[in-house]
Design a protein around this motif. Sequence first.
Motif, PDB file in Angstrom:
ATOM      1  N   VAL A 116       0.876  -1.180   0.000  1.00 39.05           N
ATOM      2  CA  VAL A 116       0.000   0.000   0.000  1.00 39.05           C
ATOM      3  C   VAL A 116       0.913   1.230   0.000  1.00 39.05           C
ATOM      4  O   VAL A 116       1.438   1.646   1.024  1.00 39.05           O
ATOM      5  N   SER A 117       1.107   1.792  -1.167  1.00 30.28           N
ATOM      6  CA  SER A 117       2.035   2.904  -1.328  1.00 30.28           C
ATOM      7  C   SER A 117       1.503   4.177  -0.671  1.00 30.28           C
ATOM      8  O   SER A 117       0.297   4.295  -0.404  1.00 30.28           O
ATOM      9  N   PRO A 118       2.384   5.145  -0.413  1.00 36.05           N
ATOM     10  CA  PRO A 118       1.934   6.434   0.123  1.00 36.05           C
ATOM     11  C   PRO A 118       0.867   7.078  -0.750  1.00 36.05           C
ATOM     12  O   PRO A 118      -0.071   7.690  -0.228  1.00 36.05           O
ATOM     13  N   ALA A 119       1.002   6.946  -2.073  1.00 40.70           N
ATOM     14  CA  ALA A 119       0.016   7.530  -2.984  1.00 40.70           C
ATOM     15  C   ALA A 119      -1.337   6.850  -2.825  1.00 40.70           C
ATOM     16  O   ALA A 119      -2.389   7.503  -2.892  1.00 40.70           O
ATOM     17  N   PHE A 120      -1.333   5.536  -2.584  1.00 42.59           N
ATOM     18  CA  PHE A 120      -2.591   4.811  -2.415  1.00 42.59           C
ATOM     19  C   PHE A 120      -3.279   5.192  -1.103  1.00 42.59           C
ATOM     20  O   PHE A 120      -4.500   5.366  -1.061  1.00 42.59           O
ATOM     21  N   ILE A 121      -2.488   5.362  -0.042  1.00 38.90           N
ATOM     22  CA  ILE A 121      -3.040   5.789   1.244  1.00 38.90           C
ATOM     23  C   ILE A 121      -3.665   7.167   1.112  1.00 38.90           C
ATOM     24  O   ILE A 121      -4.769   7.429   1.608  1.00 38.90           O
ATOM     25  N   ASN A 122      -2.977   8.069   0.415  1.00 40.33           N
ATOM     26  CA  ASN A 122      -3.499   9.421   0.206  1.00 40.33           C
ATOM     27  C   ASN A 122      -4.787   9.387  -0.616  1.00 40.33           C
ATOM     28  O   ASN A 122      -5.732  10.141  -0.353  1.00 40.33           O
ATOM     29  N   LEU A 123      -4.826   8.492  -1.610  1.00 39.66           N
ATOM     30  CA  LEU A 123      -6.015   8.354  -2.446  1.00 39.66           C
ATOM     31  C   LEU A 123      -7.198   7.838  -1.632  1.00 39.66           C
ATOM     32  O   LEU A 123      -8.334   8.304  -1.800  1.00 39.66           O
ATOM     33  N   MET A 124      -6.931   6.909  -0.728  1.00 39.05           N
ATOM     34  CA  MET A 124      -7.992   6.386   0.128  1.00 39.05           C
ATOM     35  C   MET A 124      -8.587   7.503   0.991  1.00 39.05           C
ATOM     36  O   MET A 124      -9.807   7.570   1.200  1.00 39.05           O
ATOM     37  N   LEU A 125      -7.715   8.398   1.479  1.00 39.75           N
ATOM     38  CA  LEU A 125      -8.178   9.504   2.327  1.00 39.75           C
ATOM     39  C   LEU A 125      -8.958  10.535   1.525  1.00 39.75           C
ATOM     40  O   LEU A 125     -10.074  10.912   1.893  1.00 39.75           O
ATOM     41  N   THR A 126      -8.354  11.009   0.458  1.00 40.73           N
ATOM     42  CA  THR A 126      -8.977  12.090  -0.320  1.00 40.73           C
ATOM     43  C   THR A 126     -10.221  11.611  -1.062  1.00 40.73           C
ATOM     44  O   THR A 126     -11.145  12.387  -1.286  1.00 40.73           O
ATOM     45  N   GLY A 127     -10.230  10.331  -1.452  1.00 39.69           N
ATOM     46  CA  GLY A 127     -11.368   9.789  -2.184  1.00 39.69           C
ATOM     47  C   GLY A 127     -12.409   9.106  -1.308  1.00 39.69           C
ATOM     48  O   GLY A 127     -13.376   8.549  -1.828  1.00 39.69           O
ATOM     49  N   GLN A 128     -12.178   9.160   0.016  1.00 35.68           N
ATOM     50  CA  GLN A 128     -13.105   8.532   0.964  1.00 35.68           C
ATOM     51  C   GLN A 128     -13.319   7.060   0.623  1.00 35.68           C
ATOM     52  O   GLN A 128     -14.457   6.546   0.638  1.00 35.68           O
ATOM     53  N   LEU A 129     -12.211   6.364   0.301  1.00 33.72           N
ATOM     54  CA  LEU A 129     -12.296   4.953  -0.091  1.00 33.72           C
ATOM     55  C   LEU A 129     -12.228   4.053   1.129  1.00 33.72           C
ATOM     56  O   LEU A 129     -11.372   3.156   1.251  1.00 33.72           O
ATOM     57  N   PHE A 130     -13.125   4.288   2.065  1.00 32.88           N
ATOM     58  CA  PHE A 130     -13.242   3.456   3.260  1.00 32.88           C
ATOM     59  C   PHE A 130     -14.655   3.649   3.805  1.00 32.88           C
ATOM     60  O   PHE A 130     -15.298   4.677   3.553  1.00 32.88           O
ATOM     61  N   PRO A 131     -15.139   2.676   4.536  1.00 28.79           N
ATOM     62  CA  PRO A 131     -16.529   2.771   5.013  1.00 28.79           C
ATOM     63  C   PRO A 131     -16.695   3.792   6.140  1.00 28.79           C
ATOM     64  O   PRO A 131     -15.805   3.959   6.975  1.00 28.79           O
ATOM     65  N   THR A 132     -17.830   4.462   6.146  1.00 26.09           N
ATOM     66  CA  THR A 132     -18.173   5.339   7.266  1.00 26.09           C
ATOM     67  C   THR A 132     -18.563   4.466   8.450  1.00 26.09           C
ATOM     68  O   THR A 132     -18.691   3.233   8.318  1.00 26.09           O
ATOM     69  N   ASP A 133     -18.751   5.059   9.609  1.00 28.29           N
ATOM     70  CA  ASP A 133     -19.139   4.285  10.799  1.00 28.29           C
ATOM     71  C   ASP A 133     -20.464   3.565  10.566  1.00 28.29           C
ATOM     72  O   ASP A 133     -20.638   2.404  10.965  1.00 28.29           O
ATOM     73  N   GLU A 134     -21.401   4.228   9.910  1.00 29.54           N
ATOM     74  CA  GLU A 134     -22.705   3.622   9.631  1.00 29.54           C
ATOM     75  C   GLU A 134     -22.571   2.461   8.654  1.00 29.54           C
ATOM     76  O   GLU A 134     -23.169   1.390   8.847  1.00 29.54           O
ATOM     77  N   GLU A 135     -21.771   2.661   7.598  1.00 29.60           N
ATOM     78  CA  GLU A 135     -21.556   1.590   6.623  1.00 29.60           C
ATOM     79  C   GLU A 135     -20.832   0.416   7.263  1.00 29.60           C
ATOM     80  O   GLU A 135     -21.103  -0.753   6.932  1.00 29.60           O
ATOM     81  N   ARG A 136     -19.926   0.711   8.169  1.00 31.42           N
ATOM     82  CA  ARG A 136     -19.172  -0.355   8.841  1.00 31.42           C
ATOM     83  C   ARG A 136     -20.115  -1.238   9.655  1.00 31.42           C
ATOM     84  O   ARG A 136     -19.992  -2.482   9.630  1.00 31.42           O
ATOM     85  N   GLU A 137     -21.058  -0.639  10.360  1.00 35.28           N
ATOM     86  CA  GLU A 137     -22.008  -1.419  11.151  1.00 35.28           C
ATOM     87  C   GLU A 137     -22.857  -2.316  10.255  1.00 35.28           C
ATOM     88  O   GLU A 137     -23.115  -3.492  10.578  1.00 35.28           O
ATOM     89  N   GLU A 138     -23.287  -1.780   9.138  1.00 36.05           N
ATOM     90  CA  GLU A 138     -24.112  -2.556   8.215  1.00 36.05           C
ATOM     91  C   GLU A 138     -23.320  -3.715   7.613  1.00 36.05           C
ATOM     92  O   GLU A 138     -23.823  -4.842   7.491  1.00 36.05           O
ATOM     93  N   LEU A 139     -22.070  -3.443   7.241  1.00 35.16           N
ATOM     94  CA  LEU A 139     -21.258  -4.486   6.604  1.00 35.16           C
ATOM     95  C   LEU A 139     -20.869  -5.574   7.598  1.00 35.16           C
ATOM     96  O   LEU A 139     -20.784  -6.761   7.238  1.00 35.16           O
ATOM     97  N   LEU A 140     -20.617  -5.178   8.834  1.00 37.51           N
ATOM     98  CA  LEU A 140     -20.274  -6.190   9.842  1.00 37.51           C
ATOM     99  C   LEU A 140     -21.461  -7.098  10.142  1.00 37.51           C
ATOM    100  O   LEU A 140     -21.292  -8.250  10.567  1.00 37.51           O
ATOM    101  N   GLY A 141     -22.684  -6.585   9.902  1.00 42.96           N
ATOM    102  CA  GLY A 141     -23.880  -7.409  10.126  1.00 42.96           C
ATOM    103  C   GLY A 141     -24.333  -8.167   8.890  1.00 42.96           C
ATOM    104  O   GLY A 141     -25.363  -8.844   8.903  1.00 42.96           O
ATOM    105  N   TRP A 142     -23.583  -8.067   7.846  1.00 44.19           N
ATOM    106  CA  TRP A 142     -23.966  -8.724   6.588  1.00 44.19           C
ATOM    107  C   TRP A 142     -23.676 -10.216   6.640  1.00 44.19           C
ATOM    108  O   TRP A 142     -22.686 -10.658   7.230  1.00 44.19           O
ATOM    109  N   ASP A 143     -24.532 -11.025   5.994  1.00 45.52           N
ATOM    110  CA  ASP A 143     -24.245 -12.444   5.759  1.00 45.52           C
ATOM    111  C   ASP A 143     -24.715 -12.801   4.349  1.00 45.52           C
ATOM    112  O   ASP A 143     -25.428 -12.036   3.704  1.00 45.52           O
TER     113      ASP A 143
END
Length: 358
Positions: free
Chosen positions: A18-45
């Motif tokens: 995971v290069s520095p550029a990829f980490i920066n892209l994840m931050l600026t592009g919001q490429l990670f789940p929000t707290d609400e999305e995280r709860e929903e995904l953790l409850g997924w089956d």
Amino acid sequence: MLFRSVVKAIMKMDDTIVSPAFINLMLTGQLFPTDEEREELLGWDESQGSLNKVEQFFHALCVIPRLKLRLKCMDTVHTFSAQFADVENDVNTLRAATKAVQESAKFKEWLTLILATGNYMNGKSKRGCAFGFELSALDKLADTKSVSKPAVSLLQWLVDFVTDTMQRPDLLELEQDWHIVEKVKTCILDEMEKNIGLLEGKLTLCESQAGVECEAGDKFASVVQPFTIKSKKTLAELRTKFSAVQRKFTEMYAGFGESVSKMDGKAVRLFWDRLKLFADNITRAKHANEELKEKLRKAEEAEQKKAARAAKKKGKGGGGGEKPAAEGSVFDQFAAARSGNAADIVAKIGRASCRERV
């Protein structure tokens, strides 16, 4: 699976995957789940249906604790050195420029000469016998011109006086001495203060996150903690240096009669612009004098040739009377125009700008 390898690399702080550029892209592009999305995904089956690629990636990321804060800290680890170097360069540039101006013996001699010239021009008027003048007066030197033809600016006359009378051609080298002044114009005090504060805030976040207990195999703290300790020390040294440079500049700024209470970014830029323009105008005045003297020399040669042809044509015994006295160079005429008291000077120059205090 690719997503799992990314998660594993983030946990191990492995920037080869995971290069520095990829980490920066994840931050600026919001490429990670929000707290609400995280709860929903953790409850997924699987009974709820399949996930698309983005959802699969987000689902894999859910196992990483405090993901957004972790990404911010990782980005700080990657970018701190470059951002620190930019601020440090600005601080060093401001320090060098302040020192170049404050310790310039040539500039002090110019100020002394300009003040003396202004007092002489203003004679016994209320503008005479001044103990100082505002830096804005430097802008007027190139615009205040004689009524003689060709017109000569007051700065041109001063440059000629410095060169021929004072025998101090070294005073014309202010532009070379102040090369750093051109660079300092982009170094804004408020911006430096702001950028140092931003770096301090990022390190504070890293320090707080590195203190949180990590699970086995999570190398976040082992990487971020030593980085934070080292970086806080170097940043504290830069903060101390900046404070000292800021104090030195403020003292110089006030010493030149500028208002510290009005010392905002615009005023500081104008201050540096004015000094740079003055140094540049000295060089321009020098070149203008050289061109003018060459032009006058050629005109004098042409006049001599014309007189020689006339004498030859007139023949022997023509006499021709005495040769009229030379008027002197345009610089001599300009100096003569400033002889006498203030009233004489004003009448001879005939320009409003020459009635103002230099």
